[in-house]
Design a protein around this motif. Structure first.
Motif, PDB file in Angstrom:
ATOM      1  N   LEU A 135     -63.889  15.751 -68.178  1.00  0.00           N
ATOM      2  CA  LEU A 135     -62.490  15.886 -67.803  1.00  0.00           C
ATOM      3  C   LEU A 135     -61.706  16.774 -68.772  1.00  0.00           C
ATOM      4  O   LEU A 135     -60.768  17.455 -68.386  1.00  0.00           O
ATOM      5  N   ASP A 136     -62.121  16.760 -70.059  1.00  0.00           N
ATOM      6  CA  ASP A 136     -61.374  17.607 -71.002  1.00  0.00           C
ATOM      7  C   ASP A 136     -61.599  19.095 -70.695  1.00  0.00           C
ATOM      8  O   ASP A 136     -60.690  19.909 -70.847  1.00  0.00           O
ATOM      9  N   TYR A 137     -62.803  19.437 -70.209  1.00  0.00           N
ATOM     10  CA  TYR A 137     -63.026  20.833 -69.803  1.00  0.00           C
ATOM     11  C   TYR A 137     -62.139  21.176 -68.608  1.00  0.00           C
ATOM     12  O   TYR A 137     -61.499  22.217 -68.571  1.00  0.00           O
ATOM     13  N   LEU A 138     -62.157  20.271 -67.625  1.00  0.00           N
ATOM     14  CA  LEU A 138     -61.399  20.511 -66.405  1.00  0.00           C
ATOM     15  C   LEU A 138     -59.909  20.659 -66.708  1.00  0.00           C
ATOM     16  O   LEU A 138     -59.239  21.564 -66.213  1.00  0.00           O
ATOM     17  N   TYR A 139     -59.396  19.761 -67.542  1.00  0.00           N
ATOM     18  CA  TYR A 139     -57.956  19.743 -67.816  1.00  0.00           C
ATOM     19  C   TYR A 139     -57.532  20.737 -68.897  1.00  0.00           C
ATOM     20  O   TYR A 139     -56.340  20.921 -69.137  1.00  0.00           O
ATOM     21  N   SER A 140     -58.508  21.373 -69.557  1.00  0.00           N
ATOM     22  CA  SER A 140     -58.148  22.300 -70.635  1.00  0.00           C
ATOM     23  C   SER A 140     -57.259  23.439 -70.136  1.00  0.00           C
ATOM     24  O   SER A 140     -56.498  24.030 -70.901  1.00  0.00           O
TER      25      SER A 140
ATOM     26  N   ALA B  45     -48.330  16.427 -69.392  1.00  0.00           N
ATOM     27  CA  ALA B  45     -49.612  16.974 -68.922  1.00  0.00           C
ATOM     28  C   ALA B  45     -50.323  15.968 -68.022  1.00  0.00           C
ATOM     29  O   ALA B  45     -50.871  16.318 -66.977  1.00  0.00           O
ATOM     30  N   GLU B  46     -50.292  14.709 -68.439  1.00  0.00           N
ATOM     31  CA  GLU B  46     -51.004  13.669 -67.692  1.00  0.00           C
ATOM     32  C   GLU B  46     -50.492  13.585 -66.247  1.00  0.00           C
ATOM     33  O   GLU B  46     -51.273  13.554 -65.299  1.00  0.00           O
ATOM     34  N   GLN B  47     -49.156  13.546 -66.102  1.00  0.00           N
ATOM     35  CA  GLN B  47     -48.576  13.424 -64.755  1.00  0.00           C
ATOM     36  C   GLN B  47     -48.920  14.623 -63.888  1.00  0.00           C
ATOM     37  O   GLN B  47     -49.283  14.475 -62.717  1.00  0.00           O
ATOM     38  N   ILE B  48     -48.800  15.805 -64.461  1.00  0.00           N
ATOM     39  CA  ILE B  48     -49.063  17.011 -63.679  1.00  0.00           C
ATOM     40  C   ILE B  48     -50.536  17.085 -63.280  1.00  0.00           C
ATOM     41  O   ILE B  48     -50.882  17.269 -62.113  1.00  0.00           O
ATOM     42  N   LEU B  49     -51.421  16.889 -64.266  1.00  0.00           N
ATOM     43  CA  LEU B  49     -52.852  17.050 -63.986  1.00  0.00           C
ATOM     44  C   LEU B  49     -53.371  15.974 -63.040  1.00  0.00           C
ATOM     45  O   LEU B  49     -54.028  16.278 -62.051  1.00  0.00           O
ATOM     46  N   ASN B  50     -53.049  14.708 -63.338  1.00  0.00           N
ATOM     47  CA  ASN B  50     -53.528  13.647 -62.449  1.00  0.00           C
ATOM     48  C   ASN B  50     -52.891  13.749 -61.074  1.00  0.00           C
ATOM     49  O   ASN B  50     -53.525  13.480 -60.062  1.00  0.00           O
ATOM     50  N   GLY B  51     -51.615  14.143 -61.059  1.00  0.00           N
ATOM     51  CA  GLY B  51     -50.924  14.285 -59.775  1.00  0.00           C
ATOM     52  C   GLY B  51     -51.556  15.368 -58.918  1.00  0.00           C
ATOM     53  O   GLY B  51     -51.823  15.163 -57.741  1.00  0.00           O
ATOM     54  N   LEU B  52     -51.841  16.516 -59.528  1.00  0.00           N
ATOM     55  CA  LEU B  52     -52.467  17.600 -58.769  1.00  0.00           C
ATOM     56  C   LEU B  52     -53.878  17.205 -58.341  1.00  0.00           C
ATOM     57  O   LEU B  52     -54.314  17.492 -57.235  1.00  0.00           O
ATOM     58  N   ALA B 288     -42.191  18.969 -59.888  1.00  0.00           N
ATOM     59  CA  ALA B 288     -41.726  17.797 -59.155  1.00  0.00           C
ATOM     60  C   ALA B 288     -42.510  16.550 -59.556  1.00  0.00           C
ATOM     61  O   ALA B 288     -41.948  15.457 -59.659  1.00  0.00           O
ATOM     62  N   LEU B 289     -43.811  16.713 -59.826  1.00  0.00           N
ATOM     63  CA  LEU B 289     -44.636  15.560 -60.203  1.00  0.00           C
ATOM     64  C   LEU B 289     -44.126  14.922 -61.492  1.00  0.00           C
ATOM     65  O   LEU B 289     -43.955  13.708 -61.573  1.00  0.00           O
ATOM     66  N   VAL B 290     -43.857  15.738 -62.496  1.00  0.00           N
ATOM     67  CA  VAL B 290     -43.433  15.150 -63.770  1.00  0.00           C
ATOM     68  C   VAL B 290     -41.988  14.663 -63.686  1.00  0.00           C
ATOM     69  O   VAL B 290     -41.639  13.605 -64.208  1.00  0.00           O
ATOM     70  N   PHE B 291     -41.149  15.399 -62.927  1.00  0.00           N
ATOM     71  CA  PHE B 291     -39.768  14.943 -62.785  1.00  0.00           C
ATOM     72  C   PHE B 291     -39.704  13.625 -62.006  1.00  0.00           C
ATOM     73  O   PHE B 291     -38.947  12.715 -62.347  1.00  0.00           O
ATOM     74  N   ASN B 292     -40.534  13.509 -60.964  1.00  0.00           N
ATOM     75  CA  ASN B 292     -40.536  12.263 -60.200  1.00  0.00           C
ATOM     76  C   ASN B 292     -41.019  11.083 -61.038  1.00  0.00           C
ATOM     77  O   ASN B 292     -40.594   9.949 -60.830  1.00  0.00           O
ATOM     78  N   TYR B 293     -41.879  11.376 -61.997  1.00  0.00           N
ATOM     79  CA  TYR B 293     -42.302  10.320 -62.921  1.00  0.00           C
ATOM     80  C   TYR B 293     -41.095   9.833 -63.734  1.00  0.00           C
ATOM     81  O   TYR B 293     -40.871   8.636 -63.896  1.00  0.00           O
ATOM     82  N   VAL B 294     -40.308  10.773 -64.225  1.00  0.00           N
ATOM     83  CA  VAL B 294     -39.106  10.423 -64.992  1.00  0.00           C
ATOM     84  C   VAL B 294     -38.157   9.590 -64.127  1.00  0.00           C
ATOM     85  O   VAL B 294     -37.652   8.550 -64.555  1.00  0.00           O
ATOM     86  N   VAL B 295     -37.965  10.059 -62.886  1.00  0.00           N
ATOM     87  CA  VAL B 295     -37.079   9.338 -61.965  1.00  0.00           C
ATOM     88  C   VAL B 295     -37.576   7.916 -61.762  1.00  0.00           C
ATOM     89  O   VAL B 295     -36.803   6.957 -61.733  1.00  0.00           O
ATOM     90  N   THR B 296     -38.896   7.748 -61.674  1.00  0.00           N
ATOM     91  CA  THR B 296     -39.454   6.428 -61.441  1.00  0.00           C
ATOM     92  C   THR B 296     -39.278   5.508 -62.654  1.00  0.00           C
ATOM     93  O   THR B 296     -38.856   4.368 -62.502  1.00  0.00           O
TER      94      THR B 296
END
Lengths: 176, 431
Positions: A135-140, B45-52, B288-296
């Motif tokens: 996942l770190d490669y993917l998210y890099s 980063a977490e919200q954007i990446l996991n959201g996408l 929108a993904l990260v902003f919606n997280y803030v809103v939540t």
């Protein structure tokens, strides 16, 4: 032509060449997305053999296409923005706007960068379900994207301070 | 207001107004929020990446963009004009009707109004203004107004975006758009008829019956597209996202095998253009993904609900005000921004008031699509000005009657929910 101009010209040629290569990457990623879907459908209906990895691969291509494209391919005029205001003021005012927004973006992306980096590297123990990609490669790509944003806005602010505001195009980038 | 959330909003509004791209404004504002609230900045980063990564349905957006690009290069829509002429050309204002009917069919192939305009705008306008039969500005107005039908009749990119933020089924949303889309077309045809009688616009010579089969045959590849797409989705053969890929494959095959007018270079251009749009809309979604997280985490929906409870708002009043607000915002903002940023604020209230979210989504998309042709910020107006070369103010003047008719249609679908929900319910929607 003096030496400085020649050097600038040379850099711009290199820049254009790099952009075309970067464009080819996003194009390839979009094609991967598309082919994965076609493969999924064909495998399911023609060979009666549902695939899982194609879905995963298309999701990866989507993340990379978006962030890679935003980092290296999109120009200022391709971005979705609120442009009524910006397009109605003088070049000088636009430069002021660009400096303000640019510095804000540089500062906040830079402040977040260490945390972003540690979030991504923290994921080195996790792997994707089918293809087993770390996942770190993917998210890099997000780290790359963050750095590219900072570099780009530094450049835009630098040009704006010398009186050149970025060109924009009204209504660009919408998908509607 | 000095809370972290207030600063986040100031930053997003301020940066957005000064011209920072909307996606970046939202990411920057949200990082500021995380910083002030003392939260982990890596969350952005977490919200954007996991959201996408978890929004499979979103892949329909790049794929629909891609199929629209391919339809453009394969010119499969050119063959549709004669078919539409055959159907409605002999009525008063015939070419205007042809233009609208063509948009209906195209709407069943593509999910984007801009794609509709890009694909058919030029030839529609040429056709209408040949020998000075129609004023240029009127031709441009009809073409822009009818392109609005595109994302209301399925498939639809804005509905995919709405499905993302509201957790509703894309399939039912698509179905819900069918009747409203036809209603919108009807409203436009009424206006076209009225204008045609007022200004004595011409009638097309009727096409003899014996030519009908041939004309239909030539237009067949384009006509089959909606059938394949919608048939595929509603028979359960493919998901809406897969349908988007099938649409692209089909458009490619038609261009490469049937009409033989797609070159490798064209294809690369189509891929490149759609990947560029993908990145640009993807950034908006990321913001929108990260902003919606803030809103939540700020529990804004709960706060809004509490505020509204004090006003004792009825669902009908709520929908009225939402429509007014969205129409005003549609004059100022780009549509996908409204869907991704503004709608999430309304959805919890709509839910609390017992409004069906498919109904709400179709109303909202219908409304926001009208915003594509309302000044000062009307995307389709800008594009059609560039294509036609007519002065923007004349185009706006001629578009206004269409806008008014569409607003009437909007209030009909708002207060007669069956216009939206009847079809999805026929197909098993339990809302």
């Amino acid at each position: 032509m003096n030496l400085q101009n020649i050097t600038l010209e040379k850099w711009m040629t290199v820049g254009r060449w790099l952009r075309r290569r970067a464009e080819a990457v996003t194009a390839a990623l979009l094609l991967i997305m598309f082919l994965c879907f076609i493969l999924t459908i064909v495998a399911r209906y023609v060979f009666n053999y549902p695939l899982g990895w194609t879905e995963e691969a298309s999701m990866m291509a989507w993340i990379w296409c978006t962030l890679w494209g935003a980092a290296f391919v999109l120009r200022e005029r391709d971005e979705v923005r609120f442009d009524i205001f910006y397009s109605s003021v003088s070049e000088k005012t636009r430069c002021v706007f660009t400096v303000i927004t640019g510095i804000a973006a540089i500062l906040l992306f830079a402040i977040a960068l260490p945390a972003v980096f540690s979030y991504v590297t923290f994921l080195k123990v996790e792997k994707t379900a089918y293809l087993g990609i770390r996942l770190d490669y993917l998210y890099s790509i997000y780290v790359v994207f963050s750095v590219a944003v900072i570099v780009r806005y530094v450049a835009l602010v630098w040009f704006a301070l010398r009186g050149r505001a970025p060109d924009i195009q009204i209504g660009a980038g919408s998908a509607l | 207001m000095t809370s972290p959330f207030a600063f986040c909003i100031y930053a997003i509004l301020g940066l957005g107004l000064l011209g920072l791209p909307i996606g970046y404004s939202m990411i920057t504002g949200s990082i500021l929020y995380l910083l002030l609230a003392g939260l982990d900045l890596g969350t952005s980063a977490e919200q954007i990446l996991n959201g996408l990564y978890s929004s499979y349905v979103l892949l329909a957006v790049p794929l629909f963009l891609f199929s629209a690009e391919l339809m453009n290069v394969s010119k499969m829509t050119d063959q549709l004009l004669r078919f539409c002429d055959m159907l409605v050309g002999r009525f008063r204002g015939g070419l205007g009707h042809i233009n609208i009917v063509q948009s209906i069919i195209f709407a069943g192939m593509s999910g984007s109004a801009i794609a509709d305009l890009a694909a058919t705008g030029r030839i529609s306008i040429d056709m209408m203004t040949r020998n000075n039969r129609y004023p240029l500005s009127y031709a441009a107005a009809v073409t822009a107004a009818s392109a609005v039908i595109g994302p209301i009749i399925p498939p639809s990119i804005p509905m995919v975006l709405y499905a993302l933020i509201s957790d509703t089924s894309v399939g039912y949303l698509f179905l819900g758009g069918v009747i409203p889309g036809l209603l919108m077309a009807l409203a436009q045809m009424v206006i076209n008829t009225v204008q045609a009688h007022r200004h004595d616009y011409p009638v097309e010579p009727p096409i003899p019956l014996r030519e009908w089969p041939c004309i239909t045959w030539v237009a067949m590849p384009a006509l089959l597209m909606p059938v394949i797409l919608l048939g595929g989705i509603y028979s359960g053969v493919m998901t809406p996202t897969e349908a988007a890929a099938v649409a692209a494959a089909y458009a490619f095959l038609v261009g490469a095998v049937w009409y033989r007018n797609i070159s490798v270079k064209d294809t690369y251009k189509a891929v490149l253009n759609s990947s560029r749009s993908t990145a640009s809309i993807g950034m908006l979604i990321a913001g929108a993904l990260v902003f919606n997280y803030v809103v939540t985490i700020e529990q804004i929906p709960v706060t809004v609900k509490g505020l509204l409870a004090g006003y004792d708002l009825s669902p009908n009043m709520f929908l009225f005000w939402v429509n007014v607000i969205l129409l005003v915002l549609g004059c100022l903002l780009e549509g996908s921004t409204i869907i991704l940023v503004i709608l999430p604020i309304f959805i919890p209230t709509a839910k609390a008031l017992g409004i069906d979210l498919v109904h709400f989504g179709v109303i909202a998309v219908f409304n926001i699509m009208i915003g594509l042709v309302t000044p000062p910020y009307g995307l389709l107006l800008f594009i059609i000005t560039a294509i036609s070369g007519a002065p923007l103010r004349h185009i706006i003047r001629d578009t206004m009657p269409f806008v008014l008719a569409m607003v009437v249609a909007l209030f009909i679908i708002t207060y007669v929910p069956d216009t939206v929900l009847w079809l999805p319910r026929m197909m098993g929607y339990k809302g």
